[in-house]
Scaffold this active site. Structure first.
Site, short mmCIF file in Angstrom:
data_model
loop_
_atom_site.label_atom_id
_atom_site.label_comp_id
_atom_site.label_asym_id
_atom_site.label_seq_id
_atom_site.Cartn_x
_atom_site.Cartn_y
_atom_site.Cartn_z
N ASP A 170 31.45 -27.39 -19.75
CA ASP A 170 30.75 -28.35 -20.60
C ASP A 170 29.94 -27.63 -21.67
O ASP A 170 29.95 -28.01 -22.85
CB ASP A 170 29.81 -29.21 -19.76
CG ASP A 170 30.51 -30.38 -19.09
OD1 ASP A 170 31.52 -30.84 -19.63
OD2 ASP A 170 30.04 -30.83 -18.04
N LEU A 171 29.20 -26.61 -21.27
CA LEU A 171 28.32 -25.92 -22.20
C LEU A 171 29.10 -25.14 -23.24
O LEU A 171 28.74 -25.12 -24.43
CB LEU A 171 27.37 -25.00 -21.43
CG LEU A 171 26.42 -25.74 -20.47
CD1 LEU A 171 25.66 -24.74 -19.61
CD2 LEU A 171 25.45 -26.61 -21.25
#
Length: 409
Positions: A170-171
């Site tokens: 996600d990051l």
């Protein structure tokens, strides 16, 4: 509040509209906001699927939501209502040289499809976070499990998969989306052309595994890397326990790091004797330290067991040894290199009503002054402002939308 802790103005004047939830897309918007862009997030009235996501404050406010949405503006819409969906579309495609920038994780098809939005603005730039590239649903943990990483993580004598607590894909995806949006904007400035960038977590994960050599290694070996606990693959590094029971991480990748570690532990002669026995030089090849780690580790384990952490720390620091102590987050909060006194952070009051430290832009630009850290908005805090300033609606039009339940403040 002290200045110098928050955002830069490198992207000042840009207007980015965000229709998103969870981690990747909101992270993209957060990074853009911290570089000075005006980021307007639209949500369903009452909050989207991540508005109450844990961790929560005692009053039920999401610490997660107010962390990922710092510095943004908020407009609340009834997205089940055709009129509310129309407003979201108009916001994404609103006019202006520095507008027409849209970040979302809504599906490829539907009312926020690129084809639909492009009819409102030809040069629209849309960055779309996806799960799988084929459009099927996928999230960080399911992408991670498909890549095999949980089967490489954990103790060597335990076959159970171990999920990482950090939403790494996600990051990485959020950061890549911010990079992609700015890249597309620079291209639009040169050519006038808009475009859609589809960024699936699956492709970010697969490409990263290839970039780091994981895929080539597995293809050549015929199987993926085995679990090795806390050992650093292909180099010398592991956790060791001191005489007073503290666990320290020791890492030696470069020749200098390696030479200083045995010196700091007082076992340089023992290591030299082992090198002579094996006919190798650990200083010349970090791979040899990994290959022969079963012979090296006992020397280090005994040396750690004979000394306290307080004795080792100054010896390591004086010799330039790369090491670190394992500590819980509550101890890390007192670490001046991380949180306490770190100029990236400032104490601010959040929508939850709580006051606690929040980070601004993570980069430091010595030539520029950073503004204050700005808290996340209250849900719908900027509804009237955005409708008036971005879409040019009159007070009467906005009041009617409120009366009809299409928008909320």
């Amino acid at each position: 509040r002290p200045r110098g802790n928050g955002l830069y103005d490198l992207l000042k004047g840009l207007r980015v509209v965000e229709g998103s939830a969870f981690v990747a897309a909101p992270t993209c918007g957060l990074y853009l906001a911290q570089m000075g862009a005006e980021v307007i997030r639209f949500d369903s009235i009452g909050g989207g699927p991540d508005f109450r996501r844990w961790p929560l404050a005692e009053n039920g406010s999401s610490l997660y939501w107010e962390g990922l949405n710092k510095g943004k503006k908020s407009i609340a819409l009834d997205l089940a209502n055709p009129r509310g969906r129309e407003i979201a579309q108009r916001l994404a495609a609103a006019p202006g040289e520095d507008g027409g920038l849209f970040v979302t994780n809504f599906p490829v098809d539907g009312f926020l499809s690129y084809e639909t939005l492009k009819t409102l603005r030809e040069d629209l730039i849309c960055v779309r976070v996806m799960g799988w590239a084929d459009g099927s649903q996928g999230m960080d943990y399911t992408i991670n499990s498909a890549l095999g990483l949980p089967l490489m993580t954990g103790p060597a004598d335990d076959a159970r998969p171990v999920n990482h607590v950090l939403a790494a894909w996600d990051l990485l995806t959020g950061a890549y989306c911010a990079f992609g949006l700015v890249s597309a904007l620079l291209a639009r400035m040169r050519t006038g052309q808009g475009r859609e960038l589809r960024v699936p977590l699956s492709d970010i994960g697969a490409a990263t595994m290839a970039n780091l050599g994981f895929t080539a290694e597995t293809m050549l070996a015929g199987r993926q890397r085995p679990r090795i606990g806390n050992d650093i693959f292909g180099a010398f590094g592991r956790d060791f326990v001191t005489r007073d029971g503290q666990t320290l991480m020791l890492l030696a990748i470069t020749p200098q790091q390696w030479s200083k570690a045995p010196e700091g532990l007082g076992i340089a002669a023992d290591v030299m004797a082992l090198e002579a026995e094996l006919g190798v030089s650990f200083a010349k090849d970090e791979g040899l330290r990994f290959t022969h780690r079963a012979r090296i580790y006992p020397l280090f384990e005994r040396a750690f067991a004979q000394r306290t952490a307080a004795e080792l720390a100054p010896a390591f620091d004086a010799g330039g040894v790369t090491w670190g102590a394992y500590q819980p987050l509550e101890a890390a909060l007192e670490d001046p290199r991380l949180f306490k006194g770190n100029p990236v952070f400032a104490d601010i009051r959040h929508p939850s009503g709580l006051t606690y430290p929040a980070p601004g832009a993570m980069a430091t630009i010595p030539q520029d002054v950073r503004g204050d850290v700005r808290p996340a908005p209250r849900l719908g805090q900027h509804t009237d402002e955005v409708l008036a300033e971005v879409l040019g609606m009159s007070g009467g039009e906005i009041a009617k939308l409120h009366d009809e339940g299409v928008v909320a403040s």
